[in-house]
Scaffold this motif. Structure first.
Motif, PDB file in Angstrom:
ATOM      1  N   GLU A   2     -21.933  -1.243  36.343  1.00 42.68           N
ATOM      2  CA  GLU A   2     -22.705  -2.037  37.357  1.00 42.68           C
ATOM      3  C   GLU A   2     -23.752  -1.330  38.040  1.00 42.68           C
ATOM      4  N   ARG A  25     -25.261   1.420  36.646  1.00 41.10           N
ATOM      5  CA  ARG A  25     -26.305   1.613  35.808  1.00 41.10           C
ATOM      6  C   ARG A  25     -27.601   0.534  36.077  1.00 41.10           C
ATOM      7  N   LEU A  26     -27.389  -0.565  36.627  1.00 40.85           N
ATOM      8  CA  LEU A  26     -28.239  -1.672  36.826  1.00 40.85           C
ATOM      9  C   LEU A  26     -28.573  -1.800  38.130  1.00 40.85           C
ATOM     10  N   ALA A  76     -24.767  -9.224  35.318  1.00 41.58           N
ATOM     11  CA  ALA A  76     -24.607  -7.755  34.983  1.00 41.58           C
ATOM     12  C   ALA A  76     -23.803  -7.298  33.879  1.00 41.58           C
ATOM     13  N   MET A 109     -25.848  -7.945  30.705  1.00 36.80           N
ATOM     14  CA  MET A 109     -27.061  -7.450  30.438  1.00 36.80           C
ATOM     15  C   MET A 109     -27.306  -6.551  29.193  1.00 36.80           C
ATOM     16  N   THR A 110     -26.279  -5.527  29.200  1.00 37.20           N
ATOM     17  CA  THR A 110     -26.629  -4.664  27.980  1.00 37.20           C
ATOM     18  C   THR A 110     -26.675  -5.441  26.587  1.00 37.20           C
ATOM     19  N   GLN A 165     -29.890  -7.494  26.330  1.00 34.58           N
ATOM     20  CA  GLN A 165     -31.182  -6.790  26.195  1.00 34.58           C
ATOM     21  C   GLN A 165     -31.239  -5.992  24.759  1.00 34.58           C
ATOM     22  N   ALA A 189     -34.673  -5.968  33.040  1.00 32.19           N
ATOM     23  CA  ALA A 189     -33.403  -6.495  33.391  1.00 32.19           C
ATOM     24  C   ALA A 189     -33.552  -7.344  34.719  1.00 32.19           C
ATOM     25  N   PRO A 242     -30.417  -8.733  36.738  1.00 30.48           N
ATOM     26  CA  PRO A 242     -28.971  -8.978  36.695  1.00 30.48           C
ATOM     27  C   PRO A 242     -28.696  -9.627  37.814  1.00 30.48           C
TER      28      PRO A 242
END
Length: 254
Positions: A64, A66-67, A184, A187-188, A191, A203, A205
């Motif tokens: 988390e 990282r976002l 979140a 998201m990875t 994307q 992004a 999130p």
């Protein structure tokens, strides 16, 4: 006293009380088969452990961090705001917003925030469902009820999962500035799948768990909501591994 009340209340919730009762029962089970007895204890203790905010914090918080939330002051314009589907509970007697899951409502709320920030953008709501009660339709109806003009909304109602969402929207979104709204934890993977279709996304999130903020003894008390969060995270890990395996077998897949 307040903290004691909270701890006792947390322990009396369905998941922790059930685990405590199972553990109590294990104390009275004849220990004839020692291996089975020890495995049973291990399973109970493990389920308790992975259902605590402490475990969820260790597992989820690093990803988390990282976002970051979508900041409108960092992006001059957006062409499309894409809100990915997240479940629908059909009930014709209820208005559209009450037929959406909490996850879908969270995503749609962020999508509407961005649409107000970028009035020239179009809102794309995605997701299949049950017959006419699709996630995309329920989100579109909710958006209209909240004042969004119908002509600004595009529905992607045939997509059953994220891979299909990316595939079906790719031709429309290529070479556009796209804000991608999803959880979140998701998201990875989302994307990655859109990028594989040639669509670059920004992004946006939602649904940050933030278990690092849990305090005191409650960090170590099992909770059904925490178990659900860990399950969601595990689903994403399995999903990413599945994509990697598919691409290993067929580089053109997903």
């Amino acid at each position: 006293m307040f903290e004691v009340k909270k701890v006792i209340g947390s322990l009396l919730m369905p998941l922790p009380i059930t685990l405590l009762l199972v553990a109590l029962c294990l104390l009275f089970i004849a220990r004839i088969n020692v291996k089975s007895y020890l495995v049973s204890w291990l399973l109970v203790v493990s389920l308790w452990a992975i259902s605590t905010p402490f475990f969820a914090d260790v597992l989820i918080t690093p990803s988390e961090k990282r976002l970051a939330p979508f900041l409108t002051n960092k992006h001059q314009n957006v062409d499309y705001v894409v809100v990915l589907g997240c479940g629908v509970r059909p009930a014709s007697r209820l208005p559209a917003n009450l037929q959406l899951s909490g996850c879908a409502l969270s995503r749609l709320t962020e999508g509407l925030r961005l649409l107000h920030a970028y009035p020239n953008a179009q809102l794309i709501v995605s997701g299949a469902g049950h017959g006419k009660a699709t996630s995309s339709a329920m989100m579109a109806n909710t958006a209209v009820a909240l004042g969004i003009p119908v002509h600004k909304i595009i529905q992607n109602s045939k997509a059953r999962d994220t891979a299909e969402e990316a595939l079906l929207l790719a031709t429309r979104l290529v070479d556009s500035k796209v804000a991608l709204v999803t959880s979140a934890s998701h998201m990875t993977r989302a994307q990655d799948l859109f990028s594989a279709q040639g669509v670059d996304t920004i992004a946006a999130p939602v649904q940050f768990y933030s278990y690092g903020n849990a305090q005191g003894f409650r960090r170590f008390i099992a909770s059904a909501s925490v178990l659900n969060a860990v399950t969601t995270y595990a689903h994403e890990l399995i999903g990413r591994q599945w994509i990697a395996l598919r691409r290993m077998i067929d580089p053109q897949a997903l």
